[in-house]
Design an enzyme around this catalytic site. Structure first.
Site, PDB file in Angstrom:
ATOM      1  N   CYS A 247       0.851  -1.264   0.072  1.00  0.00           N
ATOM      2  CA  CYS A 247      -0.146  -0.108  -0.097  1.00  0.00           C
ATOM      3  C   CYS A 247       0.864   1.151  -0.127  1.00  0.00           C
ATOM      4  CB  CYS A 247      -0.838   0.189   1.068  1.00  0.00           C
ATOM      5  SG  CYS A 247      -2.100  -1.327   1.071  1.00  0.00           S
TER       6      CYS A 247
ATOM      7  N   HIS B 270      -3.263   7.367   2.104  1.00  0.00           N
ATOM      8  CA  HIS B 270      -3.730   5.863   1.798  1.00  0.00           C
ATOM      9  C   HIS B 270      -5.059   5.743   2.316  1.00  0.00           C
ATOM     10  CE1 HIS B 270      -4.018   1.662   0.946  1.00  0.00           C
ATOM     11  NE2 HIS B 270      -3.777   1.469   2.127  1.00  0.00           N
TER      12      HIS B 270
ATOM     13  N   ASN C 118     -10.186  -0.186  -0.160  1.00  0.00           N
ATOM     14  CA  ASN C 118      -8.566  -0.076   0.215  1.00  0.00           C
ATOM     15  C   ASN C 118      -8.177  -0.695  -1.227  1.00  0.00           C
ATOM     16  OD1 ASN C 118      -5.950  -0.341   0.418  1.00  0.00           O
ATOM     17  ND2 ASN C 118      -6.079  -1.196   2.575  1.00  0.00           N
TER      18      ASN C 118
HETATM   19  O1  UT7 Z   1      -3.819  -1.170   3.601  1.00  0.00           O
HETATM   20  C1  UT7 Z   1      -2.692  -1.528   4.544  1.00  0.00           C
HETATM   21  C2  UT7 Z   1      -3.312  -0.888   5.653  1.00  0.00           C
HETATM   22  N1  UT7 Z   1      -4.482  -1.453   6.329  1.00  0.00           N
HETATM   23  C3  UT7 Z   1      -4.904  -0.848   7.295  1.00  0.00           C
HETATM   24  O2  UT7 Z   1      -4.694   0.069   7.525  1.00  0.00           O
HETATM   25  C4  UT7 Z   1      -6.211  -1.570   8.099  1.00  0.00           C
HETATM   26  C5  UT7 Z   1      -5.774  -1.549   9.458  1.00  0.00           C
HETATM   27  N2  UT7 Z   1      -6.792  -2.068  10.189  1.00  0.00           N
HETATM   28  C6  UT7 Z   1      -8.067  -1.545  10.379  1.00  0.00           C
HETATM   29  O3  UT7 Z   1      -8.573  -0.988   9.651  1.00  0.00           O
HETATM   30  C7  UT7 Z   1      -8.966  -2.188  11.207  1.00  0.00           C
HETATM   31  O4  UT7 Z   1      -8.111  -2.826  12.450  1.00  0.00           O
HETATM   32  C8  UT7 Z   1     -10.162  -3.406  10.738  1.00  0.00           C
HETATM   33  C9  UT7 Z   1     -11.164  -2.461   9.950  1.00  0.00           C
HETATM   34  C10 UT7 Z   1      -9.467  -4.302   9.971  1.00  0.00           C
HETATM   35  C11 UT7 Z   1     -10.649  -3.874  11.798  1.00  0.00           C
HETATM   36  O5  UT7 Z   1     -11.382  -2.954  12.881  1.00  0.00           O
HETATM   37  P1  UT7 Z   1     -11.156  -2.991  14.406  1.00  0.00           P
HETATM   38  O6  UT7 Z   1     -11.998  -1.804  14.853  1.00  0.00           O
HETATM   39  O7  UT7 Z   1      -9.745  -3.016  14.631  1.00  0.00           O
HETATM   40  O8  UT7 Z   1     -11.912  -4.269  14.765  1.00  0.00           O
HETATM   41  P2  UT7 Z   1     -11.298  -5.785  15.461  1.00  0.00           P
HETATM   42  O9  UT7 Z   1     -10.251  -6.509  14.634  1.00  0.00           O
HETATM   43  O10 UT7 Z   1     -10.892  -5.336  16.642  1.00  0.00           O
HETATM   44  O11 UT7 Z   1     -12.789  -6.812  15.506  1.00  0.00           O
HETATM   45  C12 UT7 Z   1     -13.786  -6.116  16.392  1.00  0.00           C
HETATM   46  C13 UT7 Z   1     -14.863  -7.364  16.408  1.00  0.00           C
HETATM   47  C14 UT7 Z   1     -14.359  -8.731  16.446  1.00  0.00           C
HETATM   48  O12 UT7 Z   1     -15.275  -9.503  17.056  1.00  0.00           O
HETATM   49  P3  UT7 Z   1     -15.013  -9.670  18.926  1.00  0.00           P
HETATM   50  O13 UT7 Z   1     -13.836 -10.325  19.133  1.00  0.00           O
HETATM   51  O14 UT7 Z   1     -14.991  -8.368  19.270  1.00  0.00           O
HETATM   52  O15 UT7 Z   1     -16.372 -10.421  19.061  1.00  0.00           O
HETATM   53  C15 UT7 Z   1     -14.276  -9.224  15.081  1.00  0.00           C
HETATM   54  O16 UT7 Z   1     -14.240 -10.619  15.220  1.00  0.00           O
HETATM   55  O17 UT7 Z   1     -15.197  -7.240  15.100  1.00  0.00           O
HETATM   56  C16 UT7 Z   1     -15.277  -8.669  14.383  1.00  0.00           C
HETATM   57  N3  UT7 Z   1     -15.231  -8.490  12.974  1.00  0.00           N
HETATM   58  C17 UT7 Z   1     -16.180  -8.417  12.184  1.00  0.00           C
HETATM   59  N4  UT7 Z   1     -17.662  -8.183  12.491  1.00  0.00           N
HETATM   60  C18 UT7 Z   1     -18.594  -8.040  11.407  1.00  0.00           C
HETATM   61  C19 UT7 Z   1     -14.152  -8.437  12.279  1.00  0.00           C
HETATM   62  N5  UT7 Z   1     -14.701  -8.301  10.804  1.00  0.00           N
HETATM   63  C20 UT7 Z   1     -15.954  -8.175  11.041  1.00  0.00           C
HETATM   64  C21 UT7 Z   1     -16.804  -8.187   9.936  1.00  0.00           C
HETATM   65  N6  UT7 Z   1     -18.081  -8.011  10.233  1.00  0.00           N
HETATM   66  N7  UT7 Z   1     -16.383  -8.036   8.534  1.00  0.00           N
END
Ligand code: UT7
Length: 326
Positions: A120, A253, A283
């Site tokens: 990225c 980005h 993305n």
């Molecule tokens: O391109 C390179 C750069 N990439 C990035 O910058 C991505 C950086 N990371 C992010 O943007 C975020 O970390 C994400 C969008 C990927 C995830 O958001 P988050 O707020 O960090 O969520 P999380 O990983 O802490 O997950 C929270 C909850 C979890 O459930 P529990 O464990 O709290 O029960 C996940 O299992 O959300 C759940 N979850 C989903 N739920 C519904 C994860 N993906 C999904 C989904 N739909 N698609």
């Protein structure tokens, strides 16, 4: 003739026509037993839709129209180009470079072409390399392209990643100039974080070895991204002798609106001075910054003479920034 500076003289982009809304993706994933929702995707990422290329469409197929639009905007023909760099992590083939395929499809030959793999951060890396080659007298008019078909490497059984990415391409013409242009660049990497965002598989002995689909520890990437983007922004401002208040547009980005807003806030920039396309593109990895730049330019908001901060971050772990006057 060697020029002291390089400047962007044209921008272009290309999105595959198939736009997939969150609702459509959520319904499609439900048929596989994968549970997600429009609300989760919007609240956590700011993404409402993404574009997916048809199965037969390759990265070079998206790169070429983006390049042609940038050439037209610059008032140039493909034969005027003497360097092509394609930033991509989803090349048409293992080799040769997608840039060679783009060169041939543009109907030109002879100039150096290569791909640049910084995921990225690929576009800010490629722009920095093109700027250095122009300043060194090794090129005068470069096509710098970011192009991806990330849908090919998504695991549609993994809801934590497959809702985040899309396909597309963006391109700029970068020309030698007596006036800036690119004011400052800053690139970094830290390979100890290889595992937090990767496609771990490879091709060997006629087979795919390992997992050929994208893996990401989203939280680890999120935390690193917020801190490194601020450092890179301050470094290019220092190098150029400018202050935050002199930035007309932040074009980061486009991965997650929360990371983007955090970056703008740390720079004391009003959110209205940030170009946002993540809601509609998702993305698109190396394509996201030139796509957003082109959308900003073509909407008439990002104008010649303005100061623009580009910031990339992604797999490697890689990150960097480019400060420029349009
Ligand atoms: O391109 C390179 C750069 N990439 C990035 O910058 C991505 C950086 N990371 C992010 O943007 C975020 O970390 C994400 C969008 C990927 C995830 O958001 P988050 O707020 O960090 O969520 P999380 O990983 O802490 O997950 C929270 C909850 C979890 O459930 P529990 O464990 O709290 O029960 C996940 O299992 O959300 C759940 N979850 C989903 N739920 C519904 C994860 N993906 C999904 C989904 N739909 N698609």
């Amino acid at each position: 003739m060697t020029r002291r500076y390089s400047r962007i003289t044209g921008t272009g982009s290309c999105l595959p026509p198939r736009r997939v809304t969150n609702e459509e993706l959520v319904a499609e994933l439900a048929t596989r037993g994968i549970e997600t929702s429009n609300q989760w995707i919007v609240e956590r990422t700011g993404i409402h839709a993404r574009h997916f290329a048809a199965p037969e469409v390759t990265t070079s197929d998206l790169a070429v129209p983006a390049a042609q639009a940038a050439l037209q905007a610059a008032g140039l023909r493909a034969t005027d180009i003497d360097l092509i760099i394609v930033a991509t992590s989803t090349p048409d083939m293992v080799f040769p470079a997608t840039a060679a395929i783009v060169q041939h499809k543009l109907g030109i030959a002879g100039c150096p072409v290569f791909d640049l793999q910084a995921v990225c951060s690929g576009f800010v890396y490629a722009l920095t390399v093109a700027d250095a080659m122009i300043k060194a007298g090794n090129a005068t008019r470069a096509l710098v392209i970011g192009a991806e078909v990330f849908s090919r490497i998504l695991d549609f059984n993994d809801r934590t990643t497959c809702v985040l990415f899309g396909d597309g391409a963006g391109a700029v013409v970068l020309e030698g100039s007596d006036t800036p242009g690119i004011l400052a660049t800053d690139l970094h990497a830290d390979g100890k974080h290889v595992g937090i965002l990767c496609v771990p598989g490879t091709v060997a002995g006629g087979q795919v070895l390992g997992d050929p689909l994208l893996k990401m520890n989203g939280q680890a990437v999120f935390k690193l991204a917020v801190s490194v983007l601020d450092q890179a922004a301050r470094t290019v401002l220092d190098k150029a002798g400018k202050t935050e208040s002199q930035i007309d547009w932040l074009i980061p980005h486009q991965a997650n609106i929360r990371i983007m807003q955090g970056t703008a806030r740390k720079l004391n920039l009003p959110l209205e001075r940030m170009v946002v396309t993540v809601h509609d593109h998702g993305n698109t990895s190396a394509a996201s910054i030139p796509l957003a730049l082109d959308h900003g330019v073509r909407s008439g908001r990002v104008k010649p003479g303005q100061t623009v901060l580009l910031e990339g971050v992604g797999g490697g772990f890689t990150w960097g920034a480019v400060l420029l006057d349009l």
